[in-house]
Design a protein around this motif. Sequence first.
Motif, mmCIF file in Angstrom:
data_model
loop_
_atom_site.group_PDB
_atom_site.id
_atom_site.type_symbol
_atom_site.label_atom_id
_atom_site.label_comp_id
_atom_site.label_asym_id
_atom_site.label_seq_id
_atom_site.Cartn_x
_atom_site.Cartn_y
_atom_site.Cartn_z
ATOM 1 N N LEU A 184 11.147 3.693 -0.738
ATOM 2 C CA LEU A 184 11.374 3.319 0.658
ATOM 3 C C LEU A 184 10.253 2.356 1.064
ATOM 4 N N TYR A 185 10.619 1.099 1.289
ATOM 5 C CA TYR A 185 9.655 0.061 1.626
ATOM 6 C C TYR A 185 9.487 -0.028 3.139
ATOM 7 N N ILE A 186 8.272 -0.424 3.563
ATOM 8 C CA ILE A 186 7.977 -0.608 4.982
ATOM 9 C C ILE A 186 7.280 -1.955 5.140
ATOM 10 N N ALA A 215 5.467 7.286 0.401
ATOM 11 C CA ALA A 215 5.361 8.243 -0.706
ATOM 12 C C ALA A 215 5.313 9.649 -0.127
ATOM 13 N N GLY A 216 5.469 10.635 -0.979
ATOM 14 C CA GLY A 216 5.341 12.019 -0.549
ATOM 15 C C GLY A 216 6.680 12.700 -0.334
ATOM 16 N N ASP A 217 6.608 13.873 0.281
ATOM 17 C CA ASP A 217 7.792 14.722 0.456
ATOM 18 C C ASP A 217 8.895 14.061 1.274
ATOM 19 N N ILE A 218 8.533 13.374 2.355
ATOM 20 C CA ILE A 218 9.553 12.739 3.208
ATOM 21 C C ILE A 218 10.276 11.640 2.430
ATOM 22 N N ALA A 219 9.522 10.813 1.727
ATOM 23 C CA ALA A 219 10.136 9.744 0.928
ATOM 24 C C ALA A 219 11.042 10.324 -0.157
ATOM 25 N N ASP A 220 10.596 11.383 -0.801
ATOM 26 C CA ASP A 220 11.415 12.022 -1.838
ATOM 27 C C ASP A 220 12.708 12.579 -1.257
ATOM 28 N N ALA A 221 12.627 13.216 -0.107
ATOM 29 C CA ALA A 221 13.808 13.797 0.538
ATOM 30 C C ALA A 221 14.812 12.713 0.935
ATOM 31 N N ILE A 222 14.323 11.607 1.475
ATOM 32 C CA ILE A 222 15.210 10.507 1.863
ATOM 33 C C ILE A 222 15.873 9.916 0.621
ATOM 34 N N GLY A 223 15.107 9.699 -0.427
ATOM 35 C CA GLY A 223 15.660 9.160 -1.671
ATOM 36 C C GLY A 223 16.739 10.053 -2.265
ATOM 37 N N ARG A 224 16.496 11.371 -2.247
ATOM 38 C CA ARG A 224 17.501 12.305 -2.770
ATOM 39 C C ARG A 224 18.750 12.321 -1.896
ATOM 40 N N GLY A 234 4.049 -1.794 2.799
ATOM 41 C CA GLY A 234 3.785 -0.555 2.101
ATOM 42 C C GLY A 234 5.024 0.068 1.496
ATOM 43 N N VAL A 235 4.774 1.183 0.832
ATOM 44 C CA VAL A 235 5.811 2.008 0.227
ATOM 45 C C VAL A 235 5.539 3.429 0.682
ATOM 46 N N THR A 238 0.850 -1.179 0.000
ATOM 47 C CA THR A 238 0.000 0.000 0.000
ATOM 48 C C THR A 238 0.891 1.237 0.000
ATOM 49 N N GLN A 239 0.583 2.195 -0.849
ATOM 50 C CA GLN A 239 1.342 3.442 -0.858
ATOM 51 C C GLN A 239 0.802 4.331 0.255
ATOM 52 N N VAL A 240 1.695 4.786 1.155
ATOM 53 C CA VAL A 240 1.288 5.597 2.309
ATOM 54 C C VAL A 240 2.196 6.814 2.447
ATOM 55 N N GLN A 241 1.638 7.872 3.007
ATOM 56 C CA GLN A 241 2.456 9.040 3.342
ATOM 57 C C GLN A 241 2.798 9.065 4.823
ATOM 58 N N ASP A 242 2.103 8.215 5.602
ATOM 59 C CA ASP A 242 2.336 8.123 7.036
ATOM 60 C C ASP A 242 2.412 6.645 7.415
ATOM 61 N N PRO A 243 3.530 6.188 7.980
ATOM 62 C CA PRO A 243 3.668 4.773 8.341
ATOM 63 C C PRO A 243 2.629 4.285 9.352
ATOM 64 N N LYS A 244 1.992 5.185 10.101
ATOM 65 C CA LYS A 244 0.989 4.769 11.085
ATOM 66 C C LYS A 244 -0.165 4.012 10.426
ATOM 67 N N VAL A 245 -0.432 4.302 9.172
ATOM 68 C CA VAL A 245 -1.477 3.570 8.439
ATOM 69 C C VAL A 245 -1.142 2.074 8.408
ATOM 70 N N LEU A 246 0.118 1.751 8.191
ATOM 71 C CA LEU A 246 0.542 0.351 8.136
ATOM 72 C C LEU A 246 0.569 -0.285 9.521
#
Length: 136
Positions: A73-75, A56-65, A53-54, A31-39
């Motif tokens: 970023l998988y969870i 997504a969003g600004d935090i994931a983009d910043a970590i990837g960069r 899950g995976v 599941t694509q999530v912007q907050d790990p609490k969903v998982l």
Amino acid sequence: MLTRCRSFITTFVLCAALLAAAATRSDPVRTQVQDPKVLLRAAIDAPDGRAYGVLAGDIADAIGRRFTATSPLYIDVTTLARYAQEGCRRLNVRFWQEGVRIDPAAPAARQTIDMGLNYCRHGAPPASLRLEGPLP
């Protein structure tokens, strides 16, 4: 003719067996999530105590960069124990990503972080760590 037919049947059976093996070894649905609490909540509610899950969003983009990662970023969340308090679990939360460069001079590699977490569906830790019983 009979030899060709046997060869064809052997090849067909081998291909069918390989396809069946690949189908049973499928990756989990993520599941694509912007907050790990969903998982975390999904793992608490799941019959097998797992959620994938995976981020997504600004935090994931910043970590990837930051780490020039080559994958999302998988969870992976798994339930380790059930507490007596309704909706509360001991969870293992694994974050992982391929192609991460911690040091710019080092080769890219898979990086994994595991965290143990006492968590309840309502978002707070359990009031008691009394266990409900073994996991099914």
